[in-house]
Design an enzyme around this catalytic site. Structure first.
Site, PDB file in Angstrom:
ATOM      1  N   CYS A  37      32.563  53.893  53.960  1.00 57.89           N
ATOM      2  CA  CYS A  37      33.426  54.947  53.432  1.00 57.89           C
ATOM      3  C   CYS A  37      32.703  56.297  53.459  1.00 57.89           C
ATOM      4  O   CYS A  37      31.591  56.405  52.938  1.00 57.89           O
ATOM      5  CB  CYS A  37      33.854  54.610  52.011  1.00 57.89           C
ATOM      6  SG  CYS A  37      34.910  55.858  51.283  1.00 57.89           S
ATOM      7  N   CYS A  43      32.270  59.528  45.456  1.00 58.60           N
ATOM      8  CA  CYS A  43      33.413  58.925  44.758  1.00 58.60           C
ATOM      9  C   CYS A  43      32.920  57.951  43.691  1.00 58.60           C
ATOM     10  O   CYS A  43      31.981  57.200  43.910  1.00 58.60           O
ATOM     11  CB  CYS A  43      34.292  58.191  45.766  1.00 58.60           C
ATOM     12  SG  CYS A  43      35.622  57.218  45.040  1.00 58.60           S
ATOM     13  N   CYS A  46      33.728  52.839  44.302  1.00 58.31           N
ATOM     14  CA  CYS A  46      32.803  51.775  44.721  1.00 58.31           C
ATOM     15  C   CYS A  46      31.362  52.180  44.395  1.00 58.31           C
ATOM     16  O   CYS A  46      31.009  53.346  44.484  1.00 58.31           O
ATOM     17  CB  CYS A  46      32.889  51.566  46.225  1.00 58.31           C
ATOM     18  SG  CYS A  46      34.503  51.012  46.790  1.00 58.31           S
ATOM     19  N   CYS A 124      41.248  55.005  51.654  1.00 57.60           N
ATOM     20  CA  CYS A 124      40.421  54.184  50.766  1.00 57.60           C
ATOM     21  C   CYS A 124      40.266  52.797  51.373  1.00 57.60           C
ATOM     22  O   CYS A 124      41.236  52.037  51.440  1.00 57.60           O
ATOM     23  CB  CYS A 124      41.062  54.104  49.378  1.00 57.60           C
ATOM     24  SG  CYS A 124      40.175  52.970  48.291  1.00 57.60           S
ATOM     25  N   GLN A 248      46.809  41.489  38.258  1.00 55.69           N
ATOM     26  CA  GLN A 248      45.499  41.473  38.923  1.00 55.69           C
ATOM     27  C   GLN A 248      45.558  42.262  40.228  1.00 55.69           C
ATOM     28  O   GLN A 248      46.536  42.150  40.971  1.00 55.69           O
ATOM     29  CB  GLN A 248      45.087  40.028  39.213  1.00 55.69           C
ATOM     30  CG  GLN A 248      44.887  39.178  37.965  1.00 55.69           C
ATOM     31  CD  GLN A 248      43.557  39.435  37.272  1.00 55.69           C
ATOM     32  OE1 GLN A 248      42.748  40.224  37.732  1.00 55.69           O
ATOM     33  NE2 GLN A 248      43.346  38.783  36.149  1.00 55.69           N
ATOM     34  N   TYR A 277      45.985  35.922  25.615  1.00 54.34           N
ATOM     35  CA  TYR A 277      45.911  37.143  26.438  1.00 54.34           C
ATOM     36  C   TYR A 277      46.620  36.886  27.773  1.00 54.34           C
ATOM     37  O   TYR A 277      46.049  37.067  28.840  1.00 54.34           O
ATOM     38  CB  TYR A 277      44.455  37.560  26.698  1.00 54.34           C
ATOM     39  CG  TYR A 277      43.588  37.647  25.473  1.00 54.34           C
ATOM     40  CD1 TYR A 277      43.517  38.837  24.746  1.00 54.34           C
ATOM     41  CD2 TYR A 277      42.841  36.555  25.034  1.00 54.34           C
ATOM     42  CE1 TYR A 277      42.706  38.934  23.617  1.00 54.34           C
ATOM     43  CE2 TYR A 277      42.036  36.642  23.906  1.00 54.34           C
ATOM     44  CZ  TYR A 277      41.964  37.826  23.213  1.00 54.34           C
ATOM     45  OH  TYR A 277      41.161  37.916  22.100  1.00 54.34           O
ATOM     46  N   GLU A 298      50.416  37.341  23.899  1.00 51.57           N
ATOM     47  CA  GLU A 298      50.021  38.604  24.515  1.00 51.57           C
ATOM     48  C   GLU A 298      50.487  39.730  23.595  1.00 51.57           C
ATOM     49  O   GLU A 298      51.548  39.641  22.994  1.00 51.57           O
ATOM     50  CB  GLU A 298      50.677  38.673  25.916  1.00 51.57           C
ATOM     51  CG  GLU A 298      50.942  40.029  26.495  1.00 51.57           C
ATOM     52  CD  GLU A 298      49.659  40.788  26.833  1.00 51.57           C
ATOM     53  OE1 GLU A 298      48.715  40.201  27.389  1.00 51.57           O
ATOM     54  OE2 GLU A 298      49.615  41.989  26.508  1.00 51.57           O
ATOM     55  N   ASP A 346      41.717  34.835  28.408  1.00 53.38           N
ATOM     56  CA  ASP A 346      41.442  35.810  29.466  1.00 53.38           C
ATOM     57  C   ASP A 346      41.510  37.206  28.843  1.00 53.38           C
ATOM     58  O   ASP A 346      42.428  37.975  29.111  1.00 53.38           O
ATOM     59  CB  ASP A 346      42.484  35.652  30.592  1.00 53.38           C
ATOM     60  CG  ASP A 346      42.237  36.602  31.756  1.00 53.38           C
ATOM     61  OD1 ASP A 346      41.174  37.246  31.803  1.00 53.38           O
ATOM     62  OD2 ASP A 346      43.120  36.699  32.633  1.00 53.38           O
ATOM     63  N   CYS A 373      36.220  39.263  32.380  1.00 51.46           N
ATOM     64  CA  CYS A 373      35.926  40.358  33.321  1.00 51.46           C
ATOM     65  C   CYS A 373      34.676  41.105  32.875  1.00 51.46           C
ATOM     66  O   CYS A 373      34.322  42.123  33.460  1.00 51.46           O
ATOM     67  CB  CYS A 373      37.119  41.291  33.450  1.00 51.46           C
ATOM     68  SG  CYS A 373      37.629  42.002  31.885  1.00 51.46           S
TER      69      CYS A 373
HETATM   70  N1  SAH Z   1      45.912  36.557  31.926  1.00 50.53           N
HETATM   71  C1  SAH Z   1      46.592  37.720  32.446  1.00 50.53           C
HETATM   72  C2  SAH Z   1      46.204  39.051  31.755  1.00 50.53           C
HETATM   73  C3  SAH Z   1      44.755  39.270  31.436  1.00 50.53           C
HETATM   74  S1  SAH Z   1      44.337  40.946  31.004  1.00 50.53           S
HETATM   75  C4  SAH Z   1      46.411  37.820  33.952  1.00 50.53           C
HETATM   76  O1  SAH Z   1      45.536  37.180  34.522  1.00 50.53           O
HETATM   77  O2  SAH Z   1      47.183  38.535  34.596  1.00 50.53           O
HETATM   78  C5  SAH Z   1      44.175  40.881  29.249  1.00 50.53           C
HETATM   79  C6  SAH Z   1      45.491  40.978  28.508  1.00 50.53           C
HETATM   80  O3  SAH Z   1      45.198  40.913  27.106  1.00 50.53           O
HETATM   81  C7  SAH Z   1      46.269  42.258  28.692  1.00 50.53           C
HETATM   82  O4  SAH Z   1      47.570  41.930  29.141  1.00 50.53           O
HETATM   83  C8  SAH Z   1      46.309  42.903  27.291  1.00 50.53           C
HETATM   84  O5  SAH Z   1      47.517  43.562  27.015  1.00 50.53           O
HETATM   85  C9  SAH Z   1      46.141  41.708  26.390  1.00 50.53           C
HETATM   86  N2  SAH Z   1      45.575  41.919  25.028  1.00 50.53           N
HETATM   87  C10 SAH Z   1      44.658  42.839  24.633  1.00 50.53           C
HETATM   88  N3  SAH Z   1      44.323  42.633  23.346  1.00 50.53           N
HETATM   89  C11 SAH Z   1      45.035  41.566  22.902  1.00 50.53           C
HETATM   90  C12 SAH Z   1      45.102  40.854  21.649  1.00 50.53           C
HETATM   91  N4  SAH Z   1      44.385  41.222  20.591  1.00 50.53           N
HETATM   92  N5  SAH Z   1      45.931  39.788  21.586  1.00 50.53           N
HETATM   93  C13 SAH Z   1      46.669  39.390  22.650  1.00 50.53           C
HETATM   94  N6  SAH Z   1      46.643  40.030  23.849  1.00 50.53           N
HETATM   95  C14 SAH Z   1      45.836  41.103  23.976  1.00 50.53           C
END
Ligand code: SAH
Length: 419
Positions: A37, A43, A46, A124, A248, A277, A298, A346, A373
């Site tokens: 790039c 930038c 990356c 990009c 994602q 989540y 969520e 997650d 993550c």
């Molecule tokens: N598992 C999903 C999203 C993961 S991202 C996927 O793979 O697509 C993390 C998510 O947690 C987000 O959607 C965010 O809105 C949510 N989140 C953040 N804090 C939270 C909480 N205290 N309780 C429940 N969800 C929450």
């Protein structure tokens, strides 16, 4: 870069670490490659394009191993090799480009590292080529028409961001214009110019964000052309994605990640599963096919509405969803007698809430699958979950969701020791 030698100037020292500037590199790593790039040096997107792809995977495995050892106090010697992409380019299904008034002129590009100065961007290389081209066409129209770019300092002007997202499996594209002003100037020119050239566009959305904030989207979105959402598929399941949905950004690796989560969950069809989540229900619906029932929770109510619709659209009847904080909803489920065999979490970068970790331990599922993550908060939470000796970390699998950057996703399997 690991293995390199350089003459450096120390600029700051702390107790356990310090900062230095590189004056001259005296020994170069064999893993150093020419970053493709042209704006890589400036930038802020990356950060490791100059590291060969295989070395990036090894580097990410080390990041995970070090965090789990140092912060988590765990034995992480068995961390699996990072699952990477064969072609780690063109992968992003979403691009969001800031527009700004810079030195009195229209600027379009990405922020410089730790700054709001814009580095002009024409292409990009980690983004899907179609949406990469679409945002450039949108920029050309904006410049030709002379739309006022947003002036962050004075909080004036109109156009703040141009965003595009593609469903890689369906080819459908959504374009979003974010303005400070209540209207989108030259709206017809944008719609005609884009839709005449790109039949893949199925939705154009105008979002208003009139606050002084780093958040890209404001609360209000209006569909100005086509549908409110585009569709995509993961593992044969169709998902509707609207402008505000978390989705994602690397769909092929998302499938790799979810398959690992499914493998670690080791479902036989008899299990009750909690997906904490859950976003728009992606993991929940992926697991539902192999479970007795999946409960998803969520915090964003719109995402839960999407999750329910996604279940219905795919004819999945053994998944139910509730909006709220995972740390509040799951204890309530426990009080109602819901006893999960498997819990999948997650969480966002800050990790799980302490109250949720306590509830998870109290519920004593057979297995816990932690998708993370952020290796640092993963390590902290694993330390808590394994503290009383009931759970043991069985598998640690890094997945490269974000090639060319230092970000790494990890899936961890924990099982009860007594089982
Ligand atoms: N598992 C999903 C999203 C993961 S991202 C996927 O793979 O697509 C993390 C998510 O947690 C987000 O959607 C965010 O809105 C949510 N989140 C953040 N804090 C939270 C909480 N205290 N309780 C429940 N969800 C929450």
């Amino acid at each position: 870069m690991p293995g390199e030698h350089a003459r450096i100037q120390v600029v700051k020292t702390n107790k356990d670490y310090g900062y230095a500037k590189i004056l001259e590199r005296t020994e170069t790593s064999p893993d150093r490659v020419a970053p493709p790039c042209p704006i890589f040096d400036t930038c802020g997107g990356c950060t490791i394009q100059h590291l060969a792809p295989d070395a990036q995977l090894a580097f990410k495995r080390d990041i995970v191993r070090h965090a789990l050892t140092r912060i988590g106090g765990l034995d992480a010697t068995d961390t699996a090799p990072t699952l990477g992409m064969t072609d780690p380019w063109d992968y992003r299904n979403k691009i969001q480009v800031p527009v700004a008034l810079q030195n009195g002129a229209f600027a379009f590009g990405f922020y410089r590292k730790r700054s709001h100065a814009i580095v002009p961007m024409e292409h990009c290389p980690i983004t899907d080529p179609l949406i990469d081209a679409i945002v450039q066409t949108a920029r050309q129209i904006a410049e030709e028409k002379g739309i006022q770019p947003y002036d962050e300092q004075r909080h004036r002007g109109s156009l703040r961001h141009i965003m595009a997202r593609i469903g890689k499996q369906t080819g459908e594209v959504m374009v979003v214009f974010v303005t400070k002003t209540d209207d989108l100037p030259f709206r017809k020119a944008f719609i005609d110019g884009l839709t005449s050239r790109y039949p893949q566009i199925k939705s154009i959305v105008h979002n208003v964000n009139n606050r002084r904030t780093n958040a890209i989207l404001g609360k209000e979105s209006r569909t100005i052309w086509g549908r409110d959402a585009i569709y995509d598929k993961i593992g044969g399941i169709t998902f509707a994605i609207s402008a505000h949905s978390f989705y994602q950004v690397n769909p092929s690796q998302t499938e790799v990640l979810y398959k690992k989560a499914l493998e670690f969950a080791a479902l036989t069809g008899k299990e009750t599963v909690i997906d904490a989540y859950c976003g728009i229900g992606t993991i929940s619906l992926f697991l539902a096919k192999a479970a007795k029932h999946v409960y998803g929770v969520e915090i964003v109510p719109e995402a839960i509405a999407d999750a329910r619709q996604n279940a219905e659209r795919n004819g999945i009847t053994n998944a139910s969803f509730e909006a709220g904080k995972a740390e509040e909803v799951i204890p309530a489920w426990r009080a109602q007698g819901i006893a999960p065999d498997v819990i999948v979490v997650d969480p966002p970068r800050k990790g799980c809430d302490a109250a949720l970790l306590d509830t998870m331990r109290a519920m004593q599922p057979q297995r816990i699958v932690y998708v993370s993550c952020n290796p640092a908060t993963l390590a902290r939470d694993l330390k808590t979950l394994t503290a009383d000796g009931l759970y043991q970390v069985k598998k640690i699998q890094p997945v490269d969701m974000f090639p060319q950057t230092t970000h790494v996703e990890t899936v961890v399997l924990m099982s009860r020791k007594d089982k």
